[in-house]
Motif scaffolding. Structure first.
Motif, short mmCIF file in Angstrom:
data_model
loop_
_atom_site.label_atom_id
_atom_site.label_comp_id
_atom_site.label_asym_id
_atom_site.label_seq_id
_atom_site.Cartn_x
_atom_site.Cartn_y
_atom_site.Cartn_z
N LEU A 171 2.46 -1.71 -0.53
CA LEU A 171 3.75 -1.63 -1.21
C LEU A 171 4.84 -1.17 -0.23
N GLY A 172 4.50 -0.23 0.64
CA GLY A 172 5.44 0.20 1.66
C GLY A 172 5.85 -0.93 2.59
N GLU A 173 4.91 -1.79 2.91
CA GLU A 173 5.22 -2.96 3.74
C GLU A 173 6.26 -3.86 3.06
N ILE A 174 6.07 -4.07 1.77
CA ILE A 174 7.03 -4.89 1.01
C ILE A 174 8.40 -4.22 1.01
N MET A 175 8.44 -2.92 0.78
CA MET A 175 9.72 -2.22 0.71
C MET A 175 10.41 -2.17 2.07
N ALA A 176 9.60 -2.14 3.14
CA ALA A 176 10.19 -2.09 4.49
C ALA A 176 10.95 -3.36 4.82
N GLY A 177 10.63 -4.44 4.13
CA GLY A 177 11.33 -5.69 4.36
C GLY A 177 12.63 -5.83 3.59
N LEU A 178 12.97 -4.82 2.81
CA LEU A 178 14.20 -4.87 2.02
C LEU A 178 15.35 -4.21 2.78
N ASP A 179 16.54 -4.49 2.32
CA ASP A 179 17.73 -3.91 2.95
C ASP A 179 18.08 -2.58 2.28
N LEU A 180 17.19 -1.60 2.47
CA LEU A 180 17.39 -0.27 1.90
C LEU A 180 17.88 0.68 2.98
N PRO A 181 18.65 1.70 2.61
CA PRO A 181 19.13 2.66 3.62
C PRO A 181 17.96 3.37 4.30
N PRO A 182 18.06 3.66 5.57
CA PRO A 182 17.01 4.44 6.25
C PRO A 182 16.79 5.77 5.52
#
Length: 465
Positions: free
Chosen positions: A182-193
Motif C-alpha cells: 500500500l505504501g508503494e501505491i501511495m508513493a506514486g501519488l502527488d502527495l506532500p512529502p
C-alpha cells in the motif's frame, strides 16, 4: 527485500525482518526495521506538512488508491494469504473491502465541509452566524494488527487522507508486507512529502513513538492490555482503541430457520481461524431449540473445509494458547462436541458446551476457531448473558420480532447489534467500535474523520439573516 516508506520515500534499514507463512513456515518475503533516525525523520516530516490539500486533491488521491488496489486485487490477496495465512476467499474479500474503504473516503473528502448555525435564536446574538468546521488535530500514529493487514491499515490511512492530515503507519511485525505494498501505491501519488510513512518498528521500541508530542492522535487496533498501556501512557493525547471482544449470538425463541443460523454461526465463528474481533465466540440458544440447533451447528462446523474456509492461526504461540484454553475448559467440566485437536498452527474448529462462566474460552477473547454453546430459558436471559462480559463490541440476534430487535438494541451493551445475522457483519462506512473492554472511539471512515479532527468555530457578526 521490500523497502518501507519514510516521508513518502522508499528506505531500508540494517535490521532484517523476515516474514514467514503461518502454516508452512516458508519465507514469504522480507523487509527491514526502521532505525531510530529514520523514525525521527518520518515524525519530523509529518509535523511540517502544510495542511493545505484541497478537497479535490484529497479525493483524487483516495480514488487513485482505490483504483490501483482494484487493479492489483489478485496480487494483493495472494500476498495477504501468504503472510497472514487466511484462506484465499477471505483475503480476496479483504481486498474488496479496502477498495471500497478508499472509495468511500474519497466521497467523504468531498462532503467534508462543516456546518452553519444561526445564532439569532437568542436576541443577544442577533446578526450573528457561526461556521463550524473540523480541523485536523495533527499527525496520526496508526498502529495496525495482523488479522486484516490491508483493510485495517486502510481504516487508518483513508480517513487521515480524507481530512488532509499526515499519518505514520506501524504495521504488525507478523504481516508488514501488505502495508508496504500500500505504501508503494501511495508513493506514486502527488502527495506532500511527509504526508505518510509506513514504518516497521519492533514492538519494544514503540513507547517513545507513542509518546512523541508531535503525534497528537494515536489510533490503535489490537489487544486490550496493549491498548490499556497506550491509554495510560499518553492521557493528554486523543487515543482511539479498537480492542476486540468475545462476540455473542443469540438464537431467539421465534427463530425458525435453524439451518441458516447454524450455517452462519459455523462459518463466522471459524472464518480465518476465528481471528476477527467480531468472530462468533459465545452462542446462546433458546432452550426450545437447544437439541435441534446444537446438532445442526456441530454438523455445519464439521462440514467446513478447513483449508479453504478456516486456515491456520498466526503462529504456534497462538495455537498453544487456544489449545490450553480448551483444555482448561474441559478440566472445569466443559464437553467437546467436535474438534478440540490441533496440527501445527491449525486448530480444528471446536464446539464446546457446559462451559463454566469463568473459563477463559467464555470470559476472554479466544481469537481462534472455538464456539461455546449455552442454552437460555428466555430471550431476556439471553440478552443478559450477552451483557455478562467484560467486552462489548458487537452482538448478533437471530429474531424476526421487531420488538425484540429494538429491545436488544436498547439493552445490549455493545457498539453494534446485528439483527437476523451473526455479529461478524461490518460495512466499512458504518461506525464500528465498542464499549467496556472493547475500546473507545469508532472506525468507519466518517467516524474516524471525526476522531482525527476537532471543531473550530468562526462567528460572523453583523450579518443580515
Amino acid at each position: 527485500m521490500l523497502p518501507f516508506y519514510v516521508a513518502g520515500r522508499p528506505a531500508t534499514g540494517n535490521e532484517v525482518l523476515t516474514v514467514r507463512n503461518p502454516s508452512s513456515g516458508s519465507v514469504v518475503g522480507s523487509t527491514s526495521y526502521a532505525s531510530e533516525s529514520q523514525v525521527e525523520e518520518a515524525v519530523a516530516a509529518a509535523s511540517r506538512v502544510p495542511l493545505d490539500l484541497t478537497a479535490a486533491d484529497r479525493a483524487a488521491a483516495l480514488d487513485e488508491i482505490s483504483r490501483q488496489l482494484s487493479a492489483r486485487a489478485a496480487e494483493i490477496a495472494a500476498l495477504i494469504t501468504a503472510e497472514n495465512g487466511k484462506p484465499a476467499k477471505w483475503a480476496s474479500g479483504e481486498v474488496n473491502r479496502a477498495v471500497s474503504t478508499f472509495r468511500w473516503a474519497a466521497e467523504e473528502a468531498r462532503r467534508f465541509s462543516g456546518d452553519l448555525q444561526r445564532l439569532d435564536t437568542d436576541p443577544a446574538a442577533a446578526g450573528r452566524i457561526a461556521l463550524v468546521r473540523r480541523v485536523p488535530r495533527g499527525p496520526v500514529l496508526g498502529i495496525a494488527p495482523f488479522n486484516f493487514p490491508l483493510n485495517l491499515v486502510a481504516h487508518k490511512v483513508a480517513p487521515a487522507l480524507a481530512v488532509g492530515t499526515p499519518i505514520i503507519v506501524k504495521p504488525a511485525p507478523a504481516t508488514p508486507l501488505t502495508a508496504l505494498l500500500l505504501g508503494e501505491i501511495m508513493a506514486g501519488l502527488d502527495l506532500p512529502p511527509g504526508m505518510f510513512s509506513v514504518l516497521p518498528v519492533p514492538n519494544d521500541r514503540m513507547p517513545s513513538l507513542v509518546a512523541d508530542p508531535r503525534l497528537p492522535v494515536v489510533s490503535f487496533t489490537g489487544s486490550g492490555p496493549v491498548g490499556a498501556q497506550i491509554r495510560a501512557a499518553v492521557p493528554a493525547k486523543h487515543v482511539t482503541l479498537e480492542l476486540g471482544g468475545n462476540a455473542a449470538a443469540l438464537v431467539a425463541a421465534d427463530w425458525d430457520d435453524l439451518d441458516h443460523a447454524a450455517q452462519r454461526i459455523a462459518t463466522f465463528g471459524n472464518y480465518q481461524a476465528g481471528q476477527s474481533c467480531i468472530a462468533v465466540q459465545r452462542v446462546f440458544v433458546h432452550a426450545r431449540h437447544r437439541e435441534a440447533f446444537t446438532a445442526k451447528l456441530v454438523a455445519a462446523v464439521e462440514a467446513l473445509d478447513v483449508a479453504a474456509e478456516v486456515g491456520p492461526v498466526i503462529d504456534n504461540r497462538a495455537a498453544d494458547r487456544i489449545e490450553q484454553w480448551i483444555e482448561e475448559a474441559v478440566t472445569k467440566g466443559a464437553r467437546i462436541l467436535t474438534g478440540g485437536t490441533r496440527e501445527g498452527t491449525t486448530v480444528t474448529p471446536t464446539v464446546l458446551t457446559d462451559v463454566p462462566a469463568d473459563a477463559k474460552v467464555n470470559a476472554e477473547e479466544v481469537f481462534g476457531p472455538v464456539l461455546v454453546v449455552t442454552a437460555v430459558d428466555s430471550d431476556e436471559e439471553g440478552l443478559a448473558a450477552i451483557n455478562a462480559s467484560a467486552y462489548g463490541l458487537q452482538a448478533g440476534v437471530f429474531t424476526r420480532r421487531l420488538d425484540l430487535a429494538f429491545t436488544a438494541h436498547r439493552r445490549l451493551q455493545v457498539g453494534g447489534v446485528i439483527i437476523g445475522d451473526v455479529p461478524s457483519f461490518r460495512a466499512d462506512q458504518m461506525p464500528y467500535g465498542g464499549v467496556k473492554g472493547s475500546g473507545s472511539g469508532r472506525e468507519g471512515v466518517a467516524s474516524a474523520m471525526e476522531d482525527y479532527t476537532e471543531p473550530r468555530v468562526m462567528v460572523l457578526t453583523g450579518v443580515d439573516l
